[in-house]
Design an enzyme around this catalytic site. Structure first.
Site, PDB file in Angstrom:
ATOM      1  N   HIS A 135       0.721  -1.125  -0.088  1.00 35.43           N
ATOM      2  CA  HIS A 135      -0.130  -0.113  -0.118  1.00 35.43           C
ATOM      3  C   HIS A 135       0.836   1.394   0.047  1.00 35.43           C
ATOM      4  CE1 HIS A 135       0.795   0.971   4.196  1.00 35.43           C
ATOM      5  NE2 HIS A 135       1.050  -0.100   4.426  1.00 35.43           N
ATOM      6  N   HIS A 144      12.417  -0.556 -12.874  1.00 29.78           N
ATOM      7  CA  HIS A 144      12.335  -1.971 -13.407  1.00 29.78           C
ATOM      8  C   HIS A 144      12.321  -2.820 -12.009  1.00 29.78           C
ATOM      9  CE1 HIS A 144      13.702  -5.458 -15.974  1.00 29.78           C
ATOM     10  NE2 HIS A 144      12.661  -5.910 -14.863  1.00 29.78           N
TER      11      HIS A 144
END
Length: 206
Positions: A135, A144
């Site tokens: 979250h 990446h």
């Protein structure tokens, strides 16, 4: 969104991107561009030109950069964006996306990835196979996140950083732009200097 998709890069990452696109079943046709003239097809899909030919297909194709290297992906993305190309988001059907998650265009979410609520993912990112983003994370552009990476809650990752396979970032940690975190590294405190970080806990290589 257009009914044809063109993927720049027909090698490793590009093939995974194509696999996602096929499973999404949203395009009537999918093809590749690749600068290696020896590659004439990949994943059963044709290579119809080189990366520089992308501009000839802007009118009737969505175009996505399927290249793993952050700097190369950013360069091509920005060239396409500048001329108004339609750049899609690709999300594997087996990924789990929470509520109030923002995902920038040109980002690809692989199979088994989990992105929990109230997280922001920038443009041109890769969220790779089986990675988890909890979250309230903020992932900036052209990051990446490799397979099996786990980010706890309220993590921030700066632009162009690359988190190696199986690395872990503890909650409330910020990693600055342009960092490379090695495979299996565990980041437990903020990284404020760009560089390569490895180990448990992660430290900067000299």
């Amino acid at each position: 969104m257009k009914n044809k998709l063109l993927i720049i890069g027909a090698s490793g990452h590009g093939k995974v991107v194509a696999d996602i696109a096929l499973k999404m079943n949203k395009w009537e046709s999918i093809a590749f561009l690749d600068d290696d003239e020896c590659i004439i097809s990949s994943m059963g899909l044709k290579v119809i030109g080189k990366s520089e030919d992308a501009f000839n297909y802007i009118r009737d194709h969505d175009i996505l950069v399927g290249i793993g290297n952050n700097a190369t992906r950013q360069k091509l993305y920005e060239m396409l964006d500048k001329v108004g190309a339609s750049i899609p988001v690709l999300i594997h059907p087996k990924a789990v996306i929470g509520e109030h998650v923002e995902i920038g265009k040109g980002t690809t979410i692989m199979a088994g990835a989990v992105i929990n609520c109230c997280t922001s993912i920038g443009k041109g990112c890769i969220v790779n196979t089986g990675s988890t983003i909890d979250h309230d994370n903020k992932i900036e552009d052209f990051v990446h996140i490799s397979p099996g990476v786990h980010l706890a809650g309220t993590v921030q990752i700066g632009q162009g950083s690359w988190l190696g396979i199986g690395s872990v970032v503890s909650n409330n940690v910020t990693i600055t732009s342009g960092c490379r975190v090695g495979a299996g590294a565990v980041v437990v405190k903020d990284i404020t200097d760009s560089g390569v970080y490895v180990g448990v806990p992660a430290i900067k290589l000299n």
